[in-house]
Design a protein around this motif. Sequence first.
Motif, PDB file in Angstrom:
ATOM      1  N   LEU A 304      -8.319  14.386   7.475  1.00 38.00           N
ATOM      2  CA  LEU A 304      -7.831  13.574   6.353  1.00 38.00           C
ATOM      3  C   LEU A 304      -8.207  14.172   5.006  1.00 38.00           C
ATOM      4  N   GLU A 305      -9.132  15.128   4.983  1.00 38.48           N
ATOM      5  CA  GLU A 305      -9.481  15.747   3.687  1.00 38.48           C
ATOM      6  C   GLU A 305      -8.436  16.764   3.279  1.00 38.48           C
ATOM      7  N   ARG A 306      -7.991  17.570   4.241  1.00 37.68           N
ATOM      8  CA  ARG A 306      -6.950  18.551   3.903  1.00 37.68           C
ATOM      9  C   ARG A 306      -5.577  17.871   3.815  1.00 37.68           C
ATOM     10  N   PHE A 307      -5.399  16.763   4.562  1.00 35.36           N
ATOM     11  CA  PHE A 307      -4.103  16.061   4.584  1.00 35.36           C
ATOM     12  C   PHE A 307      -4.289  14.596   4.178  1.00 35.36           C
ATOM     13  N   PRO A 308      -4.590  14.357   2.887  1.00 39.73           N
ATOM     14  CA  PRO A 308      -4.915  12.986   2.454  1.00 39.73           C
ATOM     15  C   PRO A 308      -3.753  12.007   2.540  1.00 39.73           C
ATOM     16  N   CYS A 309      -2.509  12.509   2.677  1.00 44.68           N
ATOM     17  CA  CYS A 309      -1.371  11.570   2.706  1.00 44.68           C
ATOM     18  C   CYS A 309      -1.481  10.587   3.869  1.00 44.68           C
ATOM     19  N   LEU A 310      -2.021  11.019   4.989  1.00 45.03           N
ATOM     20  CA  LEU A 310      -2.159  10.089   6.117  1.00 45.03           C
ATOM     21  C   LEU A 310      -3.105   8.954   5.733  1.00 45.03           C
ATOM     22  N   ALA A 311      -4.230   9.309   5.096  1.00 45.35           N
ATOM     23  CA  ALA A 311      -5.187   8.269   4.681  1.00 45.35           C
ATOM     24  C   ALA A 311      -4.557   7.332   3.646  1.00 45.35           C
ATOM     25  N   LEU A 312      -3.688   7.874   2.775  1.00 45.15           N
ATOM     26  CA  LEU A 312      -3.033   7.022   1.772  1.00 45.15           C
ATOM     27  C   LEU A 312      -2.079   6.031   2.449  1.00 45.15           C
ATOM     28  N   GLY A 313      -1.377   6.501   3.454  1.00 45.84           N
ATOM     29  CA  GLY A 313      -0.489   5.612   4.218  1.00 45.84           C
ATOM     30  C   GLY A 313      -1.286   4.528   4.925  1.00 45.84           C
ATOM     31  N   GLN A 314      -2.414   4.911   5.518  1.00 47.26           N
ATOM     32  CA  GLN A 314      -3.252   3.921   6.212  1.00 47.26           C
ATOM     33  C   GLN A 314      -3.808   2.897   5.222  1.00 47.26           C
ATOM     34  N   ALA A 315      -4.207   3.392   4.036  1.00 48.00           N
ATOM     35  CA  ALA A 315      -4.734   2.468   3.017  1.00 48.00           C
ATOM     36  C   ALA A 315      -3.649   1.490   2.575  1.00 48.00           C
ATOM     37  N   ALA A 316      -2.419   1.986   2.462  1.00 47.28           N
ATOM     38  CA  ALA A 316      -1.312   1.103   2.056  1.00 47.28           C
ATOM     39  C   ALA A 316      -1.057   0.050   3.126  1.00 47.28           C
ATOM     40  N   ALA A 317      -1.160   0.445   4.397  1.00 44.50           N
ATOM     41  CA  ALA A 317      -0.955  -0.528   5.492  1.00 44.50           C
ATOM     42  C   ALA A 317      -2.021  -1.616   5.412  1.00 44.50           C
ATOM     43  N   ARG A 318      -3.249  -1.214   5.116  1.00 45.97           N
ATOM     44  CA  ARG A 318      -4.342  -2.206   5.029  1.00 45.97           C
ATOM     45  C   ARG A 318      -4.155  -3.114   3.820  1.00 45.97           C
ATOM     46  N   ALA A 319      -3.703  -2.539   2.695  1.00 50.68           N
ATOM     47  CA  ALA A 319      -3.493  -3.354   1.488  1.00 50.68           C
ATOM     48  C   ALA A 319      -2.321  -4.303   1.688  1.00 50.68           C
ATOM     49  N   GLY A 320      -1.284  -3.866   2.383  1.00 51.93           N
ATOM     50  CA  GLY A 320      -0.115  -4.706   2.662  1.00 51.93           C
ATOM     51  C   GLY A 320       0.661  -5.042   1.401  1.00 51.93           C
ATOM     52  N   GLY A 321       1.450  -6.117   1.452  1.00 56.60           N
ATOM     53  CA  GLY A 321       2.242  -6.551   0.302  1.00 56.60           C
ATOM     54  C   GLY A 321       3.165  -5.447  -0.190  1.00 56.60           C
TER      55      GLY A 321
END
Length: 386
Positions: A304-321
């Motif tokens: 996730l450090e070299r490919f942060p987009c996956l972590a950003l997608g996961q964070a968006a799923a957790r934030a929802g809305g």
Amino acid sequence: MKGIAILGATGSVGESTLDVVARHPARFRVVALGAQRNAARLAEQALRFRPEVAALADPDAARELAATLARAGSVTRVVAGDEAMAGIATLPGVDYVMAAIVGAAGLPSTLAAARAGKRVLLANKESLVMAGPLLMRAVAQGGAQLIPIDSEHNAIFQCLPHHAGARSGVRRVVLTASGGPFRSHTREALERVTPKEACAHPVWSMGRKISIDSATLMNKGLEFIEACHLFGLAPDQVDVVLHPQSVVHSLVEYDDGSMLAQLGAPDMRTPIACALAWPDRIASGVEFLDLASVARLDFGRPDLERFPCLALGQAAARAGGLMPAVVNAANEVAVAGFLAGRLNFTGIPEVIESVMAKATTGPIGTIDDVLGADREARALAGEAVA
Ligand code: NDP
């Protein structure tokens, strides 16, 4: 005989759909074809499959298409404009809608097909990412059937039980990720990646936008959000593993410790044929797997450090809305900037992260909330790219 409308007919998924449909003339009839502006290819498809209607979002391209078809004596009616996509998705003779427009542009027609109670073959993951709760509600209220085309979600769909009330024993789902063409690149090497290199996926042949998303792992981030909506899962019930061979398309883990996987050659015609014929099985034209030649299946953790987009997608799923809609819009603008040479590869997650920090978010009430968040995020992303 099922009537089919294919939206995004001239794209990679659209072409694969027509390939499968052509193998089963007694089972499927092409009623409508839609695309954005590729009049030449849509004309060829219309002359071969003779749909009732062919639609192009671009009015000039639609005029060109109408002239070409008239010269060839075709009886296919030509319609134009963005709203024409929802029009052909809801025609009375259409039973199944292949939603294969790329990006946010696919949302209105996908929603319209769901509200009209069609079987929606969903390739356009962006519509579910942007407006998951609204789309799932439209499916339920319209009496539609949503069958995922994304190979990972189609694999999960195949591995889940389908009798009533059968979901209680599902512990989690595992999405596989090929890791894209740069999975072994250092951070420095990623900065120098060109659009041409990023579009050359090692395993799958796809359109340009999803190829870039696969290379940044944003595709997996979008799929993470998609899985939560499609299967009614909390984010911590969705896991991602790297699997460079792309033979295991995804897995479902059950409470009793069983893991069910779907395997197959990396060819979109398998999920397309599955969704077209479900619950039957039909020939798709794909090569059958020779397990001895595959020989080994590797799995690993994504970086996730070299490919942060996956972590950003996961964070968006957790934030929802509205956050997933913000991420989707920022990603579309950043990818377009990268393809146009205005942003380097590692700038894509930087743009998305900066937009996530600034955008107005909150719960999704109506489609106007989603479209407003999409507009604002595009403007912020445009500034960030500039
Ligand atoms: P392509 O870029 O190959 O094709 C996109 C299609 O969408 C084209 O037919 C294009 O028309 C049409 N289109 C674009 N904008 C509009 C618009 N405003 N109105 C009407 N039609 C429009 O994309 P893919 O086939 O690769 O991907 C399509 C969708 O499927 C994406 O959401 C992607 O994420 C998803 N998907 C794709 C996979 C793949 O293997 N390719 C795998 C899993 C999911 P025109 O040609 O005229 O521009």
